[in-house]
Design an enzyme around this catalytic site. Structure first.
Site, PDB file in Angstrom:
ATOM      1  N   LYS A  57     -13.259 -19.882 -27.179  1.00 32.18           N
ATOM      2  CA  LYS A  57     -13.057 -18.383 -27.248  1.00 32.18           C
ATOM      3  C   LYS A  57     -13.344 -17.776 -28.718  1.00 32.18           C
ATOM      4  O   LYS A  57     -13.757 -16.733 -29.039  1.00 32.18           O
ATOM      5  CB  LYS A  57     -11.572 -18.084 -26.833  1.00 32.18           C
ATOM      6  N   ALA A 188     -24.376 -24.333 -14.086  1.00 34.48           N
ATOM      7  CA  ALA A 188     -24.020 -22.843 -14.240  1.00 34.48           C
ATOM      8  C   ALA A 188     -22.714 -22.648 -13.778  1.00 34.48           C
ATOM      9  O   ALA A 188     -22.396 -21.606 -12.999  1.00 34.48           O
ATOM     10  CB  ALA A 188     -25.125 -22.037 -13.308  1.00 34.48           C
ATOM     11  N   VAL A 190     -18.350 -22.444 -15.458  1.00 34.72           N
ATOM     12  CA  VAL A 190     -17.733 -21.745 -16.411  1.00 34.72           C
ATOM     13  C   VAL A 190     -17.927 -22.206 -17.673  1.00 34.72           C
ATOM     14  O   VAL A 190     -18.479 -21.347 -18.662  1.00 34.72           O
ATOM     15  CB  VAL A 190     -16.317 -22.131 -16.402  1.00 34.72           C
ATOM     16  N   GLU A 210     -28.975 -24.990 -12.445  1.00 31.14           N
ATOM     17  CA  GLU A 210     -28.175 -25.118 -11.515  1.00 31.14           C
ATOM     18  C   GLU A 210     -28.559 -25.708 -10.169  1.00 31.14           C
ATOM     19  O   GLU A 210     -29.350 -25.399  -9.398  1.00 31.14           O
ATOM     20  CB  GLU A 210     -27.471 -23.758 -11.366  1.00 31.14           C
ATOM     21  N   LEU A 325      -7.074 -25.585 -14.953  1.00 35.63           N
ATOM     22  CA  LEU A 325      -7.067 -24.430 -15.790  1.00 35.63           C
ATOM     23  C   LEU A 325      -5.946 -24.431 -16.752  1.00 35.63           C
ATOM     24  O   LEU A 325      -4.594 -24.990 -16.297  1.00 35.63           O
ATOM     25  CB  LEU A 325      -6.841 -23.113 -14.967  1.00 35.63           C
ATOM     26  N   HIS A 450      -4.593   7.987 -18.604  1.00 35.23           N
ATOM     27  CA  HIS A 450      -6.086   8.209 -18.922  1.00 35.23           C
ATOM     28  C   HIS A 450      -6.365   8.574 -20.442  1.00 35.23           C
ATOM     29  O   HIS A 450      -5.445   9.330 -20.905  1.00 35.23           O
ATOM     30  CB  HIS A 450      -6.343   9.722 -17.954  1.00 35.23           C
TER      31      HIS A 450
HETATM   32  P1  FAD Z   1      -5.249 -31.736 -21.423  1.00 36.35           P
HETATM   33  O1  FAD Z   1      -5.221 -30.332 -22.059  1.00 36.35           O
HETATM   34  O2  FAD Z   1      -6.707 -32.316 -21.194  1.00 36.35           O
HETATM   35  O3  FAD Z   1      -4.232 -32.547 -22.229  1.00 36.35           O
HETATM   36  C1  FAD Z   1      -4.145 -33.877 -22.069  1.00 36.35           C
HETATM   37  C2  FAD Z   1      -3.669 -34.783 -23.319  1.00 36.35           C
HETATM   38  O4  FAD Z   1      -3.191 -35.874 -22.989  1.00 36.35           O
HETATM   39  C3  FAD Z   1      -5.134 -34.907 -24.055  1.00 36.35           C
HETATM   40  O5  FAD Z   1      -4.805 -34.185 -25.603  1.00 36.35           O
HETATM   41  C4  FAD Z   1      -4.893 -36.432 -24.200  1.00 36.35           C
HETATM   42  O6  FAD Z   1      -5.470 -36.823 -25.533  1.00 36.35           O
HETATM   43  C5  FAD Z   1      -3.612 -36.970 -23.802  1.00 36.35           C
HETATM   44  N1  FAD Z   1      -3.510 -38.107 -23.322  1.00 36.35           N
HETATM   45  C6  FAD Z   1      -4.465 -38.838 -22.150  1.00 36.35           C
HETATM   46  N2  FAD Z   1      -4.071 -39.877 -21.958  1.00 36.35           N
HETATM   47  C7  FAD Z   1      -3.065 -40.435 -22.806  1.00 36.35           C
HETATM   48  C8  FAD Z   1      -2.332 -41.459 -22.846  1.00 36.35           C
HETATM   49  N3  FAD Z   1      -2.402 -42.229 -22.000  1.00 36.35           N
HETATM   50  N4  FAD Z   1      -1.507 -41.473 -23.681  1.00 36.35           N
HETATM   51  C9  FAD Z   1      -1.158 -40.395 -24.847  1.00 36.35           C
HETATM   52  N5  FAD Z   1      -1.842 -39.393 -24.622  1.00 36.35           N
HETATM   53  C10 FAD Z   1      -2.778 -39.198 -23.706  1.00 36.35           C
HETATM   54  N6  FAD Z   1      -8.981 -23.447 -19.100  1.00 36.35           N
HETATM   55  C11 FAD Z   1      -8.472 -22.252 -19.289  1.00 36.35           C
HETATM   56  O7  FAD Z   1      -7.412 -21.753 -18.359  1.00 36.35           O
HETATM   57  N7  FAD Z   1      -9.026 -21.287 -19.645  1.00 36.35           N
HETATM   58  C12 FAD Z   1     -10.160 -21.295 -20.571  1.00 36.35           C
HETATM   59  O8  FAD Z   1     -10.509 -20.523 -21.175  1.00 36.35           O
HETATM   60  C13 FAD Z   1     -10.462 -22.651 -20.529  1.00 36.35           C
HETATM   61  N8  FAD Z   1     -11.751 -23.130 -21.585  1.00 36.35           N
HETATM   62  C14 FAD Z   1     -12.351 -24.129 -21.536  1.00 36.35           C
HETATM   63  C15 FAD Z   1     -13.174 -24.290 -22.233  1.00 36.35           C
HETATM   64  C16 FAD Z   1     -13.763 -25.844 -22.379  1.00 36.35           C
HETATM   65  C17 FAD Z   1     -14.939 -26.013 -23.429  1.00 36.35           C
HETATM   66  C18 FAD Z   1     -13.085 -26.812 -21.802  1.00 36.35           C
HETATM   67  C19 FAD Z   1     -13.427 -28.322 -21.768  1.00 36.35           C
HETATM   68  C20 FAD Z   1     -11.876 -26.538 -20.847  1.00 36.35           C
HETATM   69  C21 FAD Z   1     -11.517 -25.350 -20.867  1.00 36.35           C
HETATM   70  N9  FAD Z   1     -10.557 -24.897 -19.963  1.00 36.35           N
HETATM   71  C22 FAD Z   1      -9.860 -23.778 -19.993  1.00 36.35           C
HETATM   72  C23 FAD Z   1      -9.607 -25.928 -19.404  1.00 36.35           C
HETATM   73  C24 FAD Z   1      -8.428 -26.347 -19.948  1.00 36.35           C
HETATM   74  O9  FAD Z   1      -8.811 -26.837 -21.127  1.00 36.35           O
HETATM   75  C25 FAD Z   1      -7.672 -27.473 -19.259  1.00 36.35           C
HETATM   76  O10 FAD Z   1      -7.315 -27.021 -17.813  1.00 36.35           O
HETATM   77  C26 FAD Z   1      -6.154 -27.752 -19.783  1.00 36.35           C
HETATM   78  O11 FAD Z   1      -6.431 -28.057 -21.212  1.00 36.35           O
HETATM   79  C27 FAD Z   1      -5.586 -28.948 -18.943  1.00 36.35           C
HETATM   80  O12 FAD Z   1      -4.305 -29.132 -19.698  1.00 36.35           O
HETATM   81  P2  FAD Z   1      -3.664 -30.526 -19.499  1.00 36.35           P
HETATM   82  O13 FAD Z   1      -2.362 -30.331 -20.196  1.00 36.35           O
HETATM   83  O14 FAD Z   1      -3.387 -30.864 -17.856  1.00 36.35           O
HETATM   84  O15 FAD Z   1      -4.691 -31.537 -20.069  1.00 36.35           O
HETATM   85  P1  NAD Z   2     -17.997 -26.275 -13.289  1.00 36.67           P
HETATM   86  O1  NAD Z   2     -17.084 -26.875 -11.985  1.00 36.67           O
HETATM   87  O2  NAD Z   2     -17.122 -24.915 -13.325  1.00 36.67           O
HETATM   88  O3  NAD Z   2     -19.148 -26.049 -13.082  1.00 36.67           O
HETATM   89  C1  NAD Z   2     -20.037 -27.045 -12.907  1.00 36.67           C
HETATM   90  C2  NAD Z   2     -21.517 -26.717 -12.395  1.00 36.67           C
HETATM   91  O4  NAD Z   2     -22.344 -27.639 -12.507  1.00 36.67           O
HETATM   92  C3  NAD Z   2     -21.085 -26.426 -10.897  1.00 36.67           C
HETATM   93  O5  NAD Z   2     -22.066 -24.885 -10.626  1.00 36.67           O
HETATM   94  C4  NAD Z   2     -22.221 -27.226 -10.266  1.00 36.67           C
HETATM   95  O6  NAD Z   2     -22.487 -26.883  -8.979  1.00 36.67           O
HETATM   96  C5  NAD Z   2     -23.028 -27.741 -11.114  1.00 36.67           C
HETATM   97  N1  NAD Z   2     -23.786 -29.029 -11.226  1.00 36.67           N
HETATM   98  C6  NAD Z   2     -22.915 -30.253 -10.681  1.00 36.67           C
HETATM   99  N2  NAD Z   2     -23.845 -31.250 -10.864  1.00 36.67           N
HETATM  100  C7  NAD Z   2     -24.924 -31.007 -11.318  1.00 36.67           C
HETATM  101  C8  NAD Z   2     -26.153 -31.414 -11.597  1.00 36.67           C
HETATM  102  N3  NAD Z   2     -26.450 -32.753 -11.300  1.00 36.67           N
HETATM  103  N4  NAD Z   2     -27.262 -30.648 -12.092  1.00 36.67           N
HETATM  104  C9  NAD Z   2     -27.134 -29.363 -12.120  1.00 36.67           C
HETATM  105  N5  NAD Z   2     -26.099 -28.810 -11.802  1.00 36.67           N
HETATM  106  C10 NAD Z   2     -24.912 -29.389 -11.427  1.00 36.67           C
HETATM  107  O7  NAD Z   2     -17.456 -27.082 -14.338  1.00 36.67           O
HETATM  108  P2  NAD Z   2     -17.533 -27.111 -16.051  1.00 36.67           P
HETATM  109  O8  NAD Z   2     -18.443 -25.750 -16.385  1.00 36.67           O
HETATM  110  O9  NAD Z   2     -18.028 -28.239 -16.547  1.00 36.67           O
HETATM  111  O10 NAD Z   2     -16.104 -26.694 -16.421  1.00 36.67           O
HETATM  112  C11 NAD Z   2     -15.190 -27.963 -16.286  1.00 36.67           C
HETATM  113  C12 NAD Z   2     -13.738 -27.229 -15.989  1.00 36.67           C
HETATM  114  O11 NAD Z   2     -13.262 -26.699 -17.154  1.00 36.67           O
HETATM  115  C13 NAD Z   2     -13.715 -26.131 -14.643  1.00 36.67           C
HETATM  116  O12 NAD Z   2     -13.393 -26.693 -13.617  1.00 36.67           O
HETATM  117  C14 NAD Z   2     -13.135 -24.989 -15.301  1.00 36.67           C
HETATM  118  O13 NAD Z   2     -11.812 -24.788 -14.592  1.00 36.67           O
HETATM  119  C15 NAD Z   2     -12.563 -25.442 -16.847  1.00 36.67           C
HETATM  120  N6  NAD Z   2     -12.880 -24.394 -17.639  1.00 36.67           N
HETATM  121  C16 NAD Z   2     -12.530 -23.216 -17.745  1.00 36.67           C
HETATM  122  C17 NAD Z   2     -12.931 -22.139 -18.371  1.00 36.67           C
HETATM  123  C18 NAD Z   2     -12.232 -20.740 -18.186  1.00 36.67           C
HETATM  124  O14 NAD Z   2     -11.065 -20.622 -17.445  1.00 36.67           O
HETATM  125  N7  NAD Z   2     -12.801 -19.717 -18.650  1.00 36.67           N
HETATM  126  C19 NAD Z   2     -13.797 -22.422 -19.415  1.00 36.67           C
HETATM  127  C20 NAD Z   2     -14.450 -23.781 -19.354  1.00 36.67           C
HETATM  128  C21 NAD Z   2     -13.902 -24.645 -18.575  1.00 36.67           C
END
Ligand code: FAD
Ligand code: NAD
Length: 477
Positions: A57, A188, A190, A210, A325, A450
């Site tokens: 973000k 394609a 998120v 995609e 999420l 508004h």
């Molecule tokens: P995580 O955040 O993955 O945290 C798990 C932690 O556990 C990690 O830090 C890891 O190091 C630790 N861990 C794992 N195994 C062990 C172990 N054995 N011992 C000790 N520590 C350990 N979600 C949204 O809602 N909004 C968004 O805008 C959004 N944007 C995203 C953008 C990107 C690029 C990515 C990759 C993800 C995004 N997500 C977003 C998804 C979001 O980051 C995850 O859904 C969320 O972080 C999950 O939370 P969690 O607590 O389950 O796990």
């Molecule tokens: P995603 O599941 O959102 O999208 C993956 C896309 O890749 C899908 O459209 C799928 O059809 C396509 N795909 C899969 N295999 C493929 C292939 N071999 N070739 C071409 N296309 C293929 O997954 P992501 O974008 O990697 O994000 C992972 C997770 O992280 C999501 O589930 C999302 O919940 C979380 N996330 C959330 C946010 C947010 O809330 N704004 C932002 C980033 C990530």
């Protein structure tokens, strides 16, 4: 001497750290085991704060400002000189935001007397936890309760092996040293749309591959159609039904071989982002005799309250079923702790919002029109565009609409779908309405301020019954 804890949380992401804090508030003695290192230093906050929601973000906001300064100010009568990009400064700002937030979470844990155990946790038989610190001796802990919150990692595909140099995953794509001239994105979803947008705004030519034959199939059809149109107009090239068959890295270039419409094609890029989904991360988390059941997809099996197959052990967030999420993980963490404490807490999985933080944003909650019909509802729907909203016109943010899906028999609201300015915030109005089982009439009878973007919410609710004021409606009630 091993320490005594009531609760051990394994994983300090949004799910894990929020669970730890809520438990400490309720009087439990809590430890949170987190192994993550960021730039060689232990870091709290999980994927979300370190390499996910927050850094992405920060990049989205900076890159939007860059694009808006170049292309949107002239209309407002503002002339700028040459607009230049200092990518290193932009990335450093992102890193500072991450540092501030991860440091803030560490402080919160300290302030709540939660022990941050820096290292790796593993659940053993009999609800014991093995803790292997980054430095020092292994310990065996015997808490009353355990919460597993180890999150997720990116899915890899053999046709595009990630080297974090030319072919990167979402983490690599947060820190390119220079703006790639030609950027390929596989997926394609998120991440592809958000990070693809970041680099397009900063100057890359972006092509998104995609594999599926439709764009954002989980979204409402009207939303995905409009959103696709907007992104295309912005210059994001999204190739639907494009299956990547192979990639070949040559120095600092990668050739992508793919098929589309039965034709084999190739294209060369400077960087390629692989973002085809994420998978639960349970590597080294569970001893074989820990007693935890996994699903076929490798998720930890839980009930609606996140209890696992072992009494006193809960699992939350990306490690379990449901959308990956941060807000879902957070609420599950709090729910698990409330359950441990005997409270009847329950996450409402029907009102978890989805957001794509592009500009404009896309956001939705509840059922799509298609899903509502599939579930047998007699559906009525209405939508209203931002294009005729006074505030949107004043701000020059006229793309998109708000759409409501409702049950024709009971007038109950079933879903809300938004593309447009501040969609991520506007959608919370639908979330609250769904949570309170509102009717469309409830929204129709409310007085919206508004001039606000939210007036489009009011008009969309009115339009469900053909009563929108700022549009000529054919069907009237
Ligand atoms: P995580 O955040 O993955 O945290 C798990 C932690 O556990 C990690 O830090 C890891 O190091 C630790 N861990 C794992 N195994 C062990 C172990 N054995 N011992 C000790 N520590 C350990 N979600 C949204 O809602 N909004 C968004 O805008 C959004 N944007 C995203 C953008 C990107 C690029 C990515 C990759 C993800 C995004 N997500 C977003 C998804 C979001 O980051 C995850 O859904 C969320 O972080 C999950 O939370 P969690 O607590 O389950 O796990
Ligand atoms: P995603 O599941 O959102 O999208 C993956 C896309 O890749 C899908 O459209 C799928 O059809 C396509 N795909 C899969 N295999 C493929 C292939 N071999 N070739 C071409 N296309 C293929 O997954 P992501 O974008 O990697 O994000 C992972 C997770 O992280 C999501 O589930 C999302 O919940 C979380 N996330 C959330 C946010 C947010 O809330 N704004 C932002 C980033 C990530």
């Amino acid at each position: 001497m091993s320490q005594q804890f009531d609760l051990v949380v394994i994983g300090g992401g949004p799910g894990g750290y929020e669970a730890a804090i809520r438990a400490a508030q309720l009087g439990y003695k809590v430890a949170c085991i987190e192994k993550r290192l960021l730039n060689g230093k232990p870091s709290m906050g999980g994927t979300c704060l370190n390499v996910g929601c927050i850094p992405s973000k920060a990049l989205l906001d900076s890159s939007h400002k860059y694009e808006a300064t170049q292309h949107e100010l002239e209309d407002h009568g503002i002339t700028t000189g040459e607009v230049t990009l200092d990518l290193q400064k932009l990335l450093a700002r992102k890193d500072k935001v991450v540092q501030q937030l991860t440091g803030g979470v560490a402080q919160l844990l300290k302030g709540n007397n939660i022990e941050w155990l820096q290292g790796t946790g593993k659940l053993l038989a009999g609800k014991q936890v093995e803790f292997v610190p980054h430095e020092g001796e292994k310990q065996i802990l015997a808490p009353k309760y355990v919460i597993l919150a180890s999150g997720s990692v990116p899915v890899n595909i053999p046709v595009a092996p990630v080297d974090q140099d030319v072919i990167v995953d979402s983490t690599g794509a947060l820190s390119f040293n220079e703006v790639p001239k030609r950027l390929g994105v596989i997926g394609a979803g998120v991440i592809g749309l958000e990070l693809g947008s970041v680099w397009r705004r900063l100057g890359s030519e972006v092509v998104v591959f995609e594999a599926l034959d439709s764009f954002l199939p989980m979204a409402d059809k009207a939303l995905s159609k409009e959103f696709h149109k907007i992104l295309k107009k912005q210059g994001l090239e999204i190739r639907i039904g494009a299956k990547v068959a192979a990639t070949e890295v040559n120095g600092q270039e990668v050739t992508v071989k793919y098929t589309q419409d039965g034709e084999e094609k190739t294209q060369v890029f400077d960087k390629l982002i692989v973002c085809v989904g994420r998978k639960a991360y349970a590597e080294g988390l569970l001893a074989e005799d820990a007693g935890i059941k996994l699903t076929e997809r490798g998720l930890v099996e839980v009930n609606d309250q996140c209890a696992t197959s072992v009494e006193g052990v809960y699992a939350i967030g990306d490690l379990v079923r449901g959308p990956m999420l941060a807000h879902k993980a957070m609420e599950e963490g709090v729910m698990a702790v409330e359950r441990i404490h005997g409270h009847a807490a329950q996450v409402n999985y029907d009102t978890i919002i989805s957001v794509i933080y592009t500009h404009p944003e896309a956001a939705w909650v509840g059922l799509t029109e298609e899903a509502a019909k599939e579930q047998g509802f007699d559906v009525k729907a209405g939508q209203f565009p931002f294009a005729v909203n006074g505030r949107a016109l004043a701000a020059g943010e006229t793309a998109g609409f708000v759409k409501f899906v409702a049950d024709n028999k009971t007038d109950r609201l079933l879903g809300m779908h938004v593309v447009g300015p501040s969609a991520s915030d506007i959608v919370h109005q639908g979330m609250i309405a769904l949570e309170f089982v509102s009717s469309v009439e409830d929204l129709q009878l409310m007085t919206f301020g508004h001039p606000t973007f939210s007036e489009v919410v009011h008009e969309a609710a009115l339009s469900v019954d053909g009563r929108a004021i700022h549009a000529v409606q054919r069907k009237r009630k």
